[in-house]
Structures are given as structure tokens and as C-alpha cells.
Design an enzyme around this catalytic site. Structure first.
Site, PDB file in Angstrom:
ATOM      1  N   ARG A 177       0.843  -1.202   0.000  1.00 36.77           N
ATOM      2  CA  ARG A 177       0.000   0.000   0.000  1.00 36.77           C
ATOM      3  C   ARG A 177       0.878   1.251   0.000  1.00 36.77           C
ATOM      4  O   ARG A 177       0.561   2.239  -0.670  1.00 36.77           O
ATOM      5  CB  ARG A 177      -0.934  -0.012   1.215  1.00 36.77           C
ATOM      6  CG  ARG A 177      -1.932  -1.165   1.196  1.00 36.77           C
ATOM      7  CD  ARG A 177      -2.803  -1.179   2.429  1.00 36.77           C
ATOM      8  NE  ARG A 177      -3.768  -0.077   2.442  1.00 36.77           N
ATOM      9  CZ  ARG A 177      -4.548   0.199   3.478  1.00 36.77           C
ATOM     10  NH1 ARG A 177      -4.473  -0.534   4.594  1.00 36.77           N
ATOM     11  NH2 ARG A 177      -5.408   1.198   3.415  1.00 36.77           N
ATOM     12  N   CYS A 235      -0.943   5.767   9.426  1.00 36.93           N
ATOM     13  CA  CYS A 235      -1.310   4.491   8.810  1.00 36.93           C
ATOM     14  C   CYS A 235      -2.459   4.768   7.856  1.00 36.93           C
ATOM     15  O   CYS A 235      -2.423   5.755   7.129  1.00 36.93           O
ATOM     16  CB  CYS A 235      -1.675   3.463   9.877  1.00 36.93           C
ATOM     17  SG  CYS A 235      -3.054   3.971  10.938  1.00 36.93           S
TER      18      CYS A 235
END
Length: 280
Positions: A177, A235
């Protein structure tokens, strides 16, 4: 102050003169379209004796409104949840979840940010507990927690980018990601320019427990988190990053949390996005 506690240490503390308040924060990240995880049902099926349940989505976060998927909760809502679960300033708190510790770390971070003097996370979560579990019983005695916002441990969107320039900004999401190869939840993959890839999953061993303080210290130093450089973490939505802030605390390294994280940053098409394995 210690940031984590083992199951053995917790069992001993629960028999002491000032046993900790226990918070059950079982939660799991679900992708769009998937059935939501029911933490209350898990809690009802069995929990640590005397623990109160706290819901991450509604009590440890506010509803998404352009500030990421898990923005800061309204402090009145958070405070009411803490009091209902028995939290008071004069009693230590231990938080646990069902693994991997992300939700427990979010509660730990919020309690620290709002001034609770002694809060720890059960290392390894509920799977590490070898004692009996309790069915639903009487609610914990109401506490008298009065949380107030702190300072120095919180980053906003622009602050995250500034931390990447002036210090170290760690990206706790999965490497693929971060590199922008996949993005199952947010608008686009990639990372904040200047952020260093530091998946939070690498802070624990195969048993789900934190690596030693020395191992974590070595890891974070290799990522640039040492000396006087300020450290920030983000995050996807400010949950797994709280777990990385916890790991940094175990290593003796203070860090700030970008609560809005990638879900807030990437929602604005005017903000820059970097892809690939390098920070820039």
C-alpha cells in the site's frame, strides 16, 4: 512508565491492592462491502473477568467527516465511555483486544493523550490470557474519568508532511500500500512524500507479542528514528499507527500520531502522493 504488560503480570496485578481497570476493545478492520466485525458479540461470548467493553468505531473515534476514517472522538463521548467502563485517574488501566493489538493501542494512545497517568496494553491480547473468561455480568462500577486533550503527541495533515521534512515520519501501512501497488480501502495508494515505510506488523513476533525493546530500538534506529529528530507515525486511519507509537514507546522513543492518516491525506486530490519503495 511501562507501556505493555504480560498476561502473567496482569494476573498478579489483578490480585493486588489497586487492581487495574480492564478495557476490552476487540475490533477488526473490514474492507468496503464486507460484513462488519461484531466486537460486542465477541465480548458477550467471554471476556477477562470484570472488563468493560469499548467500541472503537463509535467511542474511540468520531464519524468520518473529511478527517479520515477514524478521526478523534468527541471528548464527551470518549469520557462517558471511559467512566461507564470504570476508568478513574487513581486506578491503572489495562487494555486488550483479540489481536493484533491495534484497537487496544488506539485506546492506550487516547488515554495517554487525555492525561491518564497509568495505562498499558496486554501484550499478545486475549490469546495470551490463560485464565478463565467471564460471561456477561454486572457492569463495572462507574468511574470518574475527566479526559482533557493533551499536547505534543498529535499531528494534523500539514503537520504530518512537516514531520517528514523536519524529522522522521513512519508509514505503518503494509508495504504494497505504501508503494501504491494496491489500495483496498482508500481513494488511492502511495504515501506522504518523505515518509519511510515501517509496517507495524514487523513490530511483533510470530506469537503476536512485541519484539524486545532492544530489537525494536534497533529497528527504529535503522529507519532513522533516533537522536533529537522528532518522530511521527501514520497508517490508514490512525489505528495501526497507534500500535506503532506503542512499539516506539516500548523502545523508549516518543512519537506523535497523525490521527487522520492516509484516509484523510489521500482524500484531498491537491495533496501530493508518492509511490514506489523510496520515501520521495
Amino acid at each position: 512508565m511501562e507501556a505493555i504488560i504480560t498476561a502473567t503480570e496482569l494476573a498478579e496485578a489483578l490480585t493486588g491492592p489497586n487492581p487495574p481497570v480492564l478495557l476490552d476493545v476487540r475490533w477488526q478492520l473490514t474492507t468496503p462491502g464486507a460484513a462488519p466485525f461484531d466486537g460486542r458479540a465477541e465480548y458477550a461470548a467471554g471476556h477477562l473477568p470484570g472488563a468493560g467493553y469499548v467500541d472503537l468505531d463509535t467511542e474511540l473515534a468520531a464519524a468520518p467527516a473529511g478527517r479520515g476514517r477514524h478521526p478523534l472522538p468527541d471528548l464527551a463521548v470518549f469520557g462517558a465511555a471511559m467512566r461507564r467502563a470504570g476508568v478513574s485517574a487513581d486506578r491503572p488501566v489495562v487494555v486488550y483486544d483479540g489481536g493484533p493489538g491495534w484497537a487496544a493501542a488506539r485506546a492506550w494512545w487516547l488515554l495517554r493523550w487525555t492525561g491518564h497517568p497509568e495505562v498499558r496494553v496486554l501484550d499478545g491480547g486475549l490469546p495470551s490470557w490463560e485464565g478463565a473468561l467471564s460471561p456477561p455480568g454486572p457492569a463495572p462500577a462507574v468511574g470518574h474519568s475527566d479526559p482533557a486533550p493533551g499536547a505534543g503527541v498529535l499531528l494534523a495533515g500539514a503537520g504530518g508532511a512537516a514531520r517528514a521534512r523536519a524529522g522522521v515520519l513512519l508509514a505503518a501501512r503494509a508495504g504494497e500500500r505504501y508503494r501504491g501497488e494496491v489500495e483496498p480501502i482508500d481513494r488511492i495508494g502511495g504515501h506522504i512524500p518523505g515518509a519511510v515505510s515501517a509496517p507495524t506488523t514487523e513490530n511483533v513476533g510470530p506469537d503476536g507479542r512485541f519484539r524486545s525493546a532492544g530489537e525494536l530500538s534497533d529497528r527504529f534506529k535503522a529507519l532513522g528514528a533516533f537522536g533529537a529528530a522528532p518522530v511521527g507515525v501514520y497508517c490508514g486511519s490512525g489505528v495501526s499507527a497507534a500500535h506503532e507509537v506503542l512499539a516506539l514507546a516500548v523502545a523508549g522513543i516518543p512519537a506523535a500520531l497523525y490521527v487522520g492518516s492516509w484516509s484523510e491525506w489521500s482524500a484531498d486530490p491537491d495533496r501530493p502522493v508518492a509511490v514506489g519503495p523510496d520515501p520521495q
